[in-house]
Design an enzyme around this catalytic site. Structure first.
Site, PDB file in Angstrom:
ATOM      1  N   CYS A  69       0.828  -1.207   0.000  1.00 20.24           N
ATOM      2  CA  CYS A  69       0.000   0.000   0.000  1.00 20.24           C
ATOM      3  C   CYS A  69       0.864   1.259   0.000  1.00 20.24           C
ATOM      4  CB  CYS A  69      -0.929  -0.002   1.215  1.00 20.24           C
ATOM      5  SG  CYS A  69      -1.951   1.463   1.338  1.00 20.24           S
TER       6      CYS A  69
ATOM      7  N   CYS B 289      -0.366   4.122   2.173  1.00 21.48           N
ATOM      8  CA  CYS B 289      -0.096   3.938   3.614  1.00 21.48           C
ATOM      9  C   CYS B 289       1.371   4.217   3.943  1.00 21.48           C
ATOM     10  CB  CYS B 289      -0.384   2.505   4.052  1.00 21.48           C
ATOM     11  SG  CYS B 289      -1.885   1.790   3.404  1.00 21.48           S
ATOM     12  N   ASP B 290       2.272   3.683   3.139  1.00 21.33           N
ATOM     13  CA  ASP B 290       3.674   3.623   3.543  1.00 21.33           C
ATOM     14  C   ASP B 290       4.621   4.484   2.711  1.00 21.33           C
ATOM     15  OD1 ASP B 290       2.956   1.792   5.512  1.00 21.33           O
ATOM     16  OD2 ASP B 290       3.149   0.095   4.152  1.00 21.33           O
TER      17      ASP B 290
END
Ligand code: NDP
Length: 306
Positions: free
Chosen positions: A131, A134-135
């Site tokens: 993701c 997300c990261d």
């Protein structure tokens, strides 16, 4: 007889549980053998509102669970194995054990597809992610690999160039299945380098990813790249196998809901979170639709005078 059974325990399910429990519906959650969903394999979450300093995925799920428990949610930490929604009350089995309910909220989520190489397990949360939203922000001025040739891979590669110095896009063929416009965007981006006809065979580094071995599938040649992260973007699989033939699913297996609602094709059965959303796939959107599902279940129960 339950008022509401919630199947699945990621942010969608736990938010539905918090709302249903506060509405005195005494929800029963079948939370699965690995409760918490995809956030359990996410390290830091910096985009969930309310956590100014960020929070880890497992911590976020633990507090959500505590909040659901506080208002009386009951949990069965096993997988739902079979359902029968042909008429109310709806039936949900956990192996041989039958549970019946007036309404069901499905929040079984989706699972990222993985390459299946050993290094993925070794470096999960230490440089391996599925993701970019997300990261990605953890890779400022770093070099990363994105694997895949679909729209997700194009989108993630483009997104990651906001942070990373170089994004290597590794794809197993020499043509992409992504839409033309997304391909063009990638090809025009000077920070993205294409590595075609190739696959990632292993990662190195300790404890975090520092290198990757890439094999050319046509020539067999293996090259080693200095990279800090691997983003696997080869698609997601909705967790809907027990609903096939029972609920309307789209061609890739996601549960279809009526636009603007969480209603499935069966009145009284609702679906929230990633199991019905292949577009946004965020913890906060999952939580939002989990809230909607609980409110809709409550209204359904009121209308049917249960
Ligand atoms: P896709 O199934 O479209 O693409 C998956 C990609 O991963 C393919 O290129 C495939 O290669 C590759 N792949 C699959 N398995 C492996 C493996 N084991 N090893 C290496 N490579 C592998 O999935 P997406 O997630 O990209 O897209 C899903 C759907 O969502 C699509 O309909 C897409 O259009 C849509 N979407 C739309 C977006 C947008 O419009 N903004 C953004 C993101 C997704 P190969 O091509 O060789 O099979």
């Amino acid at each position: 007889m339950e008022n509401v059974i919630i199947i699945g325990s990621g942010p969608a399910g736990l938010t539905a549980a918090i709302y249903a429990a506060r509405a005195n519906l005494n929800p029963l959650m079948i939370d699965g053998l690995t409760p918490g969903g995809q956030l359990m394999i996410t390290s830091d979450v910096e985009n969930y509102p309310g956590f100014a300093e960020g929070v880890t995925g497992p911590e976020l799920m633990a507090v959500m669970r505590k909040q659901a428990e506080r208002f009386g949610t009951r949990f069965i930490t096993q997988n739902a194995t079979k359902v029968d929604f042909s008429k109310a009350p709806f039936k949900v089995w956990v192996d041989e054990e039958l549970h019946q309910a007036q309404t069901v909220i499905i929040t079984t989520g989706a699972s990222a597809k993985w390459l299946g190489i050993e290094s993925e397990q070794t470096y999960m949360g230490k440089g391996v992610s599925a993701c970019a939203t997300c990261d990605g922000a953890f890779y400022k001025n770093r070099d990363v690999i994105v694997v895949g040739g679909g729209d997700t891979a194009m989108e993630e590669a483009s997104f990651l160039t906001r942070f990373a110095k170089t994004v290597y896009l590794v794809h197993r063929r020499d043509t992409f299945r992504a839409s033309k416009i997304m391909q063009e965007r990638v090809k025009k981006n000077p920070k993205i380098k294409l590595i075609l006809d190739s696959e990632v065979v292993s990662l190195g580094g300790s404890p975090f990813v520092q290198s990757a071995k890439i094999k050319n599938l046509k020539t067999g040649a293996v090259q080693e790249l200095k990279v800090d992260g691997l983003f696997v973007a080869i698609g997601h699989q909705p967790n809907t196998s027990i609903f096939k033939g029972i609920l309307d699913l789209n061609e890739t297996g996601y549960i279809l809901t009526k636009p603007g609602t969480t209603q499935t094709n069966i009145a009284g059965v609702f679906a929230a979170g990633d199991v019905q959303d292949h577009v946004y796939r965020q913890a906060v959107t999952a939580a939002g639709t989990g809230c909607m599902a609980a409110l809709e279940a409550e209204r359904y129960l009121e209308a049917h005078q249960h």
